[in-house]
Scaffold this motif. Structure first.
Motif, PDB file in Angstrom:
ATOM      1  N   PHE A 105      83.644   4.171 134.096  1.00  0.00           N
ATOM      2  CA  PHE A 105      84.621   4.702 133.915  1.00  0.00           C
ATOM      3  C   PHE A 105      84.601   6.033 132.963  1.00  0.00           C
ATOM      4  CE2 PHE A 105      85.761  -0.086 132.966  1.00  0.00           C
ATOM      5  CZ  PHE A 105      87.724   0.622 133.566  1.00  0.00           C
ATOM      6  N   ILE A 106      84.829   7.171 133.261  1.00  0.00           N
ATOM      7  CA  ILE A 106      84.427   8.379 133.922  1.00  0.00           C
ATOM      8  C   ILE A 106      85.603   9.365 132.414  1.00  0.00           C
ATOM      9  CG2 ILE A 106      85.047  10.792 133.792  1.00  0.00           C
ATOM     10  CD1 ILE A 106      82.018   9.623 134.964  1.00  0.00           C
ATOM     11  N   VAL A 107      85.244   9.367 131.172  1.00  0.00           N
ATOM     12  CA  VAL A 107      85.974  10.218 129.780  1.00  0.00           C
ATOM     13  C   VAL A 107      86.948  11.089 130.539  1.00  0.00           C
ATOM     14  CG1 VAL A 107      85.731  11.144 127.948  1.00  0.00           C
ATOM     15  CG2 VAL A 107      84.906   8.407 128.794  1.00  0.00           C
ATOM     16  N   GLU A 113      91.751   9.115 128.001  1.00  0.00           N
ATOM     17  CA  GLU A 113      91.491   7.598 129.161  1.00  0.00           C
ATOM     18  C   GLU A 113      90.271   7.917 129.647  1.00  0.00           C
ATOM     19  OE1 GLU A 113      96.224   6.879 130.266  1.00  0.00           O
ATOM     20  OE2 GLU A 113      95.046   8.278 131.755  1.00  0.00           O
ATOM     21  N   ALA A 114      90.005   6.359 129.724  1.00  0.00           N
ATOM     22  CA  ALA A 114      88.965   6.027 130.366  1.00  0.00           C
ATOM     23  C   ALA A 114      90.216   5.322 131.627  1.00  0.00           C
ATOM     24  CB  ALA A 114      88.262   4.901 129.965  1.00  0.00           C
ATOM     25  N   GLU A 115      88.872   6.642 132.625  1.00  0.00           N
ATOM     26  CA  GLU A 115      89.345   5.993 133.774  1.00  0.00           C
ATOM     27  C   GLU A 115      87.859   6.147 135.025  1.00  0.00           C
ATOM     28  OE1 GLU A 115      90.559   9.771 135.451  1.00  0.00           O
ATOM     29  OE2 GLU A 115      92.021  10.689 133.953  1.00  0.00           O
ATOM     30  N   ILE A 116      89.008   4.445 135.487  1.00  0.00           N
ATOM     31  CA  ILE A 116      87.694   4.050 136.715  1.00  0.00           C
ATOM     32  C   ILE A 116      87.178   4.685 137.717  1.00  0.00           C
ATOM     33  CG2 ILE A 116      89.018   2.343 138.432  1.00  0.00           C
ATOM     34  CD1 ILE A 116      87.280   0.057 137.929  1.00  0.00           C
ATOM     35  N   ALA A 183      80.940   9.001 129.829  1.00  0.00           N
ATOM     36  CA  ALA A 183      81.616   7.413 130.890  1.00  0.00           C
ATOM     37  C   ALA A 183      81.036   6.785 129.874  1.00  0.00           C
ATOM     38  CB  ALA A 183      80.530   8.201 132.228  1.00  0.00           C
ATOM     39  N   LEU A 184      81.385   5.603 130.069  1.00  0.00           N
ATOM     40  CA  LEU A 184      81.511   4.049 130.053  1.00  0.00           C
ATOM     41  C   LEU A 184      81.414   2.793 131.041  1.00  0.00           C
ATOM     42  CD1 LEU A 184      84.475   3.705 127.827  1.00  0.00           C
ATOM     43  CD2 LEU A 184      82.667   4.484 126.764  1.00  0.00           C
ATOM     44  N   LEU A 185      79.922   2.663 130.722  1.00  0.00           N
ATOM     45  CA  LEU A 185      79.331   1.422 131.779  1.00  0.00           C
ATOM     46  C   LEU A 185      79.807   0.160 131.357  1.00  0.00           C
ATOM     47  CD1 LEU A 185      78.007   0.742 134.318  1.00  0.00           C
ATOM     48  CD2 LEU A 185      75.490   1.093 132.913  1.00  0.00           C
ATOM     49  N   ASN A 186      80.580  -1.119 132.237  1.00  0.00           N
ATOM     50  CA  ASN A 186      80.959  -1.929 131.709  1.00  0.00           C
ATOM     51  C   ASN A 186      80.610  -3.233 132.606  1.00  0.00           C
ATOM     52  OD1 ASN A 186      82.630  -3.184 128.960  1.00  0.00           O
ATOM     53  ND2 ASN A 186      84.072  -4.191 131.224  1.00  0.00           N
ATOM     54  N   LEU A 187      80.489  -4.488 131.808  1.00  0.00           N
ATOM     55  CA  LEU A 187      79.815  -5.426 132.686  1.00  0.00           C
ATOM     56  C   LEU A 187      81.187  -6.243 131.696  1.00  0.00           C
ATOM     57  CD1 LEU A 187      77.317  -3.433 132.896  1.00  0.00           C
ATOM     58  CD2 LEU A 187      76.390  -5.651 132.773  1.00  0.00           C
ATOM     59  N   GLU A 188      81.298  -7.456 132.871  1.00  0.00           N
ATOM     60  CA  GLU A 188      81.886  -8.796 133.037  1.00  0.00           C
ATOM     61  C   GLU A 188      81.341  -9.233 133.446  1.00  0.00           C
ATOM     62  OE1 GLU A 188      86.536  -6.568 132.506  1.00  0.00           O
ATOM     63  OE2 GLU A 188      85.312  -7.616 134.255  1.00  0.00           O
ATOM     64  N   SER A 207      72.317   3.560 131.380  1.00  0.00           N
ATOM     65  CA  SER A 207      73.371   4.939 130.563  1.00  0.00           C
ATOM     66  C   SER A 207      72.674   6.248 130.488  1.00  0.00           C
ATOM     67  CB  SER A 207      73.697   4.276 129.408  1.00  0.00           C
ATOM     68  OG  SER A 207      72.937   5.068 128.477  1.00  0.00           O
ATOM     69  N   GLY A 208      71.555   6.290 130.458  1.00  0.00           N
ATOM     70  CA  GLY A 208      71.251   7.558 129.895  1.00  0.00           C
ATOM     71  C   GLY A 208      70.460   8.109 131.226  1.00  0.00           C
ATOM     72  N   LEU A 209      69.931   7.878 132.398  1.00  0.00           N
ATOM     73  CA  LEU A 209      70.314   8.048 133.455  1.00  0.00           C
ATOM     74  C   LEU A 209      70.938   8.530 134.474  1.00  0.00           C
ATOM     75  CD1 LEU A 209      67.470   5.128 135.163  1.00  0.00           C
ATOM     76  CD2 LEU A 209      67.277   7.574 134.834  1.00  0.00           C
ATOM     77  N   LEU A 210      72.841   7.707 134.120  1.00  0.00           N
ATOM     78  CA  LEU A 210      74.033   8.292 134.276  1.00  0.00           C
ATOM     79  C   LEU A 210      74.187   9.437 133.774  1.00  0.00           C
ATOM     80  CD1 LEU A 210      75.846   5.030 134.768  1.00  0.00           C
ATOM     81  CD2 LEU A 210      76.209   6.764 136.654  1.00  0.00           C
ATOM     82  N   ALA A 211      73.678   9.918 132.457  1.00  0.00           N
ATOM     83  CA  ALA A 211      74.665  10.654 132.187  1.00  0.00           C
ATOM     84  C   ALA A 211      74.087  11.944 132.401  1.00  0.00           C
ATOM     85  CB  ALA A 211      73.397  10.701 130.325  1.00  0.00           C
ATOM     86  N   SER A 212      72.408  12.313 132.621  1.00  0.00           N
ATOM     87  CA  SER A 212      72.184  12.799 133.227  1.00  0.00           C
ATOM     88  C   SER A 212      72.471  13.499 135.014  1.00  0.00           C
ATOM     89  CB  SER A 212      70.442  12.206 133.962  1.00  0.00           C
ATOM     90  OG  SER A 212      69.286  12.073 132.408  1.00  0.00           O
ATOM     91  N   ALA A 213      72.805  12.448 135.644  1.00  0.00           N
ATOM     92  CA  ALA A 213      73.689  12.497 137.081  1.00  0.00           C
ATOM     93  C   ALA A 213      74.874  13.381 136.602  1.00  0.00           C
ATOM     94  CB  ALA A 213      73.305  11.336 137.392  1.00  0.00           C
ATOM     95  N   LEU A 214      75.922  13.145 135.755  1.00  0.00           N
ATOM     96  CA  LEU A 214      76.787  13.164 135.811  1.00  0.00           C
ATOM     97  C   LEU A 214      76.399  14.788 135.185  1.00  0.00           C
ATOM     98  CD1 LEU A 214      78.356  10.383 133.062  1.00  0.00           C
ATOM     99  CD2 LEU A 214      78.981  11.120 136.051  1.00  0.00           C
ATOM    100  N   GLU A 215      75.323  15.442 134.444  1.00  0.00           N
ATOM    101  CA  GLU A 215      75.347  16.807 134.488  1.00  0.00           C
ATOM    102  C   GLU A 215      74.340  16.761 135.052  1.00  0.00           C
ATOM    103  OE1 GLU A 215      75.423  18.353 130.623  1.00  0.00           O
ATOM    104  OE2 GLU A 215      76.461  17.166 131.116  1.00  0.00           O
TER     105      GLU A 215
END
Length: 401
Positions: A105-107, A113-116, A183-188, A207-215
């Motif tokens: 989800f992107i914030v 809202e959190a948007e998938i 963003a939020l990484l969610n597992l079910e 999540s740290g790698l994802l943050a780097s990707a988004l930045e």
């Protein structure tokens, strides 16, 4: 097997199959010690072998995890289009770590809202799913900035089911950069207590790698915009200097030619007048193109003066009173152009639709952020009921983002 040797004076007894006890000799003790040594060696070796196998398996598992993380790190710094990259990121997490149901989800700070944007597994509602950042495990992870784990989702009063029916447990990890949850990484999982501390550790790294990707994507976008801005500025300079000089020279030549002809050739004079009008139109068009590329008033006078000129010209043209409260700010060229275009678009919309009598234009700084405010007393509208083809607000939001 252990043999404790007693003193030589101590009688030795051994339990036999019968109830009769039989005295043993010290030679028997020596023999038993030798047997114990022979038997104990293989047992110790078997234990060492099991420990070695377990350690080797742990090393292989950690190595596999590192390979996946390295692949994700390469993906994070790639030049792939953002949505495609995020989708690939989620699928590599699934394939590399074996998680079945993953949602990213992107914030959206504006709507809270959190948007998938990417997901794996069989979900029914998720392609356009959104969730409030004030509810559920997603909202809790966003507010705390920490991983949130539910071993039994049914025991949590805030749990909100999304697209995975029959959920048993859930783990949500925030993606943070510069103290902001991006963003939020969610597992079910259908199973209860399906996630461990090791899963939290793995996903925190991911999540740290994802943050780097988004930045990286954000900086890449800004670099592209800066390159486009520089190219637009260069084109504006070329048009203003070179094309402007050519058109002005041509017009001066026509004026001289008219003077030299006098009234001797009426047909020629009419053609020269038509040529003069065409040159005037070309000069006006050049000015509009240059202003569209980069407003001359902004380049020459700065943002505040450019906005004051824009407001004054609008007031004269539209017959609407405009009050300004503009604070001088130190802004980059890209931000200055963005502010100017936002005001330009807002005033255009007011003139077309608002039926306003008064407009207030304000610009100020607040804790390192530029705040632009355009207010009118017109009839207003419902943003949720915009007609098809109306892209004013969308265009403004795109410029800001």
């Amino acid at each position: 097997l252990m043999i404790r040797r007693p003193p030589r004076s101590t009688p030795l007894y051994s339990s036999a199959a019968s109830d009769v006890y039989k005295r043993q000799t010290y030679e028997d003790v020596d023999l038993l010690e030798a047997i114990a040594t022979q038997v104990g060696g293989p047992i110790s070796g078997a234990q060492l072998y099991q420990q070695t196998q377990h350690l080797a398996e742990e090393i292989r598992r950690r190595n596999d995890q590192l390979l996946v993380i390295n692949a994700l790190a390469e993906l994070a710094v790639s030049t792939m289009e953002l949505n495609r990259m995020l989708d690939e990121f989620v699928h590599q997490i699934q394939q590399g770590f074996g998680y079945k149901y993953i949602e990213l989800f992107i914030v959206n700070e504006e709507t809270k809202e959190a948007e998938i944007v990417a997901y794996t597994g069989q979900h029914e509602q998720l392609p356009s799913y959104k969730q409030s950042l004030y509810r559920g495990i997603l909202g809790r992870s966003y507010r705390t900035g920490r991983p949130e784990l539910l071993d039994d989702v049914h025991s949590d009063a805030e749990y909100i089911p999304a697209g995975n029916a029959g959920n048993g447990s859930e783990l949500c990890v925030p993606v943070i950069a510069n103290d902001r949850v991006l963003a939020l990484l969610n597992l079910e999982s259908h199973e209860m207590a399906a996630f461990s501390d090791e899963d939290i550790e793995i996903l925190s790294t991911v999540s740290g790698l994802l943050a780097s990707a988004l930045e990286n994507a954000r900086l890449s976008c800004r670099a592209q915009e800066a390159a486009v801005l520089e190219e637009r500025s260069r084109l504006a300079r070329d048009l203003r200097d070179e094309l402007g000089a050519l058109l002005t020279t041509a017009k001066l030549d026509v004026v001289r030619l008219r003077r030299s002809l006098g009234a001797a050739a009426p047909d020629t004079l009419a053609r020269l007048q038509h040529l003069t009008d065409s040159l005037d139109s070309g000069i006006a068009l050049k000015r509009r193109i240059v202003d569209d590329l980069r407003p001359a008033s902004l380049s020459n006078l700065g943002l505040v003066a450019a906005l004051q000129i824009l407001a004054r010209e609008f007031a004269e043209r539209a017959g609407v009173a405009v009050a300004t409260d503009l604070q001088p700010l130190v802004l980059s060229d890209a931000v200055q152009i963005t502010v100017f275009r936002l005001v330009q678009e807002a005033l255009t919309n007011i003139a077309k639709y608002a039926r306003a009598q008064q407009v207030h234009l304000g610009l100020r700084a607040d804790r390192g952020t530029a705040h632009l405010r355009v207010v009118d007393d017109g009839q207003g509208f419902d943003p949720a009921l915009q007609p098809k083809g109306a892209h004013g607000l969308i265009g403004m939001r795109y410029r800001v983002e």
